[in-house]
Scaffold this active site. Sequence first.
Site, PDB file in Angstrom:
ATOM      1  N   SER A 135      -2.924  36.678  31.355  1.00 16.89           N
ATOM      2  CA  SER A 135      -2.573  38.187  31.705  1.00 16.89           C
ATOM      3  C   SER A 135      -3.500  38.079  33.306  1.00 16.89           C
ATOM      4  O   SER A 135      -3.937  37.409  34.067  1.00 16.89           O
ATOM      5  CB  SER A 135      -4.332  38.197  31.131  1.00 16.89           C
ATOM      6  OG  SER A 135      -5.153  39.093  31.484  1.00 16.89           O
ATOM      7  N   LYS A 136      -2.297  38.623  33.884  1.00 18.11           N
ATOM      8  CA  LYS A 136      -2.793  39.533  35.555  1.00 18.11           C
ATOM      9  C   LYS A 136      -4.029  39.621  35.715  1.00 18.11           C
ATOM     10  O   LYS A 136      -4.074  39.900  36.785  1.00 18.11           O
ATOM     11  CB  LYS A 136      -1.440  40.533  35.286  1.00 18.11           C
ATOM     12  CG  LYS A 136      -1.553  41.119  36.496  1.00 18.11           C
ATOM     13  CD  LYS A 136      -0.035  42.463  36.866  1.00 18.11           C
ATOM     14  CE  LYS A 136      -0.270  43.561  38.018  1.00 18.11           C
ATOM     15  NZ  LYS A 136       0.380  43.753  37.552  1.00 18.11           N
ATOM     16  N   ARG A 137      -4.100  40.410  34.355  1.00 18.77           N
ATOM     17  CA  ARG A 137      -5.709  40.668  35.117  1.00 18.77           C
ATOM     18  C   ARG A 137      -6.706  39.594  35.124  1.00 18.77           C
ATOM     19  O   ARG A 137      -7.928  39.890  35.424  1.00 18.77           O
ATOM     20  CB  ARG A 137      -6.486  41.992  33.947  1.00 18.77           C
ATOM     21  CG  ARG A 137      -7.055  43.010  34.249  1.00 18.77           C
ATOM     22  CD  ARG A 137      -6.883  44.148  33.724  1.00 18.77           C
ATOM     23  NE  ARG A 137      -7.044  44.295  32.032  1.00 18.77           N
ATOM     24  CZ  ARG A 137      -7.712  43.728  31.735  1.00 18.77           C
ATOM     25  NH1 ARG A 137      -8.130  43.301  32.076  1.00 18.77           N
ATOM     26  NH2 ARG A 137      -6.869  43.869  30.464  1.00 18.77           N
TER      27      ARG A 137
END
Length: 546
Positions: A292-294
């Site tokens: 996940s990018k986050r």
Amino acid sequence: MDLNKLAEVLIPDENVKPLSYYEERYPERTLEKGAEVTRLAPSPTGFMHIGNLYVALANERIAHQSGGAFYLRIEDTDEKRKVEGAVEVIHSSLKYFGVEFDEGADLCGEYGPYYQRQRAEVYHAYAKELIRKGLAYPCFCGEEDLEKIRQHQTENKLLPGYYGEFARCRNLSEEEIYENLKAGKPYVIRLRSQGDVEKKHTFRDAIKGEITVTENNQDVVILKSDGIPTYHFAHAIDDHFMRTTLVIRGEEWLSSLPIHIELFGVLGFKLPRYGHNCSIQKMDGEVRRKLSKRKDPEASLTFYREQGYHKKAVKTYMLTLLNSNFEEWQMKNPTAAIEDFKYSIGKMGKSGALFDIVKLNDISKSVFATLSEREAYEFLKAWAEEYGNETQKGYYKDEEYACKVLALCMGVGGKKRRKDFYCAAQATEFISYFFDESFAPTYEYRFDRATVKSILQAFKQQYSYADDMQTWFEKVKAVATAHGFTTDMKAYKADPTAYAGSVADVAEILRIATTGLANTPDLWTIMQILGEERTLARLEKAIDSL
Ligand code: GLU
């Protein structure tokens, strides 16, 4: 209904040319048999996910190995996601890992423009054609209307979407359409789907193999109210006119495949081959989930550059994830360039690829172990210039000194290369004790202060830079003996209580005093590299601290 007129009214674009123009303007490519044209089609968000490299590498390998072409198309139809400078980021971050395009956005190429926003006329030309043929129509439904349809479908457990009886604008009369237009109602253009969800077909995906595809029956939007195409429509037009032969894209698009099959069909275009590749996942405790990018710093391509992973390590690791037979090939061909590996789309994973940073670090350590001290120096210096702090930049100013440090720490010239380094940030930290600017030891000895002090003083008195390793060691032994530490390791092991310690303990004390660390490469060599003055100063500093 006068559909020709309707097409003109709905899409008043003066630039639109007859369809034959576009076929001539973007002719079939002349390619050798088996050559593939592939592409990367990112949105210009400015963020490059490791998944972008993964899919780019697959596309690039397939195009270049087959003698085809690999191009970059920018899917900038969503103005909200657009970020200034994003295309530059795409080029530079992929180029760093050796992935380069033959044509496309900001490069030359006969099939452009490669920015979707600049291609409005082509989309409009074909949307008009579909309207003329009765295969597309204007839809005036607003958000509220669509919400009502959704609600009704949920309450009655019906398939969601704009289709069949729910496609309210599908059967508007000519009068109703013009009334709506006169009233200034905004509209989108929808496909008049000809599909039947009862019909299923077998489809051969280049990665997933045989899959079953249900026909599309959704009247999907092809042009939004501002005349901008949706992904579906732009994909069909662009991949046809850019003459893509193989679309490798993320598996999140698999569910839209029926729409794309129908669109290519109604547009009269030949369907390209598709390969839907799996997403990159990681283990989060017991759970396997998408990177996940986050949540995951390692999801970003920037992470690898900031940390200073060698491009070869990242590329090698990507290939191990991409092709199941890559590792075996590499074991059989340890000295071959990874570019020589015969990439095969059929060997790509059908379900999620599991990203394991420990494995990447291991590969990275092996890659470092193939570098000469000079290559490592150039690599680390370039990293420090870009990402290091001022002190770290300083490490690489004296090339001769830095190369000696690296040769020792990497075991260059030794029987067995050390595998301690995996990225520039860590390697730079690892060698930091060689540099006074960052030498701030906490000195954690295992012996009492008085003993340590006396040992350090005695050694300092005898130390001479000119001593060879053997003479140096004799002096260490003499200091040991004088302090009740034995030089007979066997005897010490048999009865440790009979001695204050062993010569190894004395060496450790000297090591901690000189480097701040209990474990380092060979201490005599370290003192040789540090030089007489620095070695004495460090011994002095250690004595003073006691
Ligand atoms: N813009 C789409 C994406 O970034 C492209 C998908 C495709 O390769 O067709 O997911």
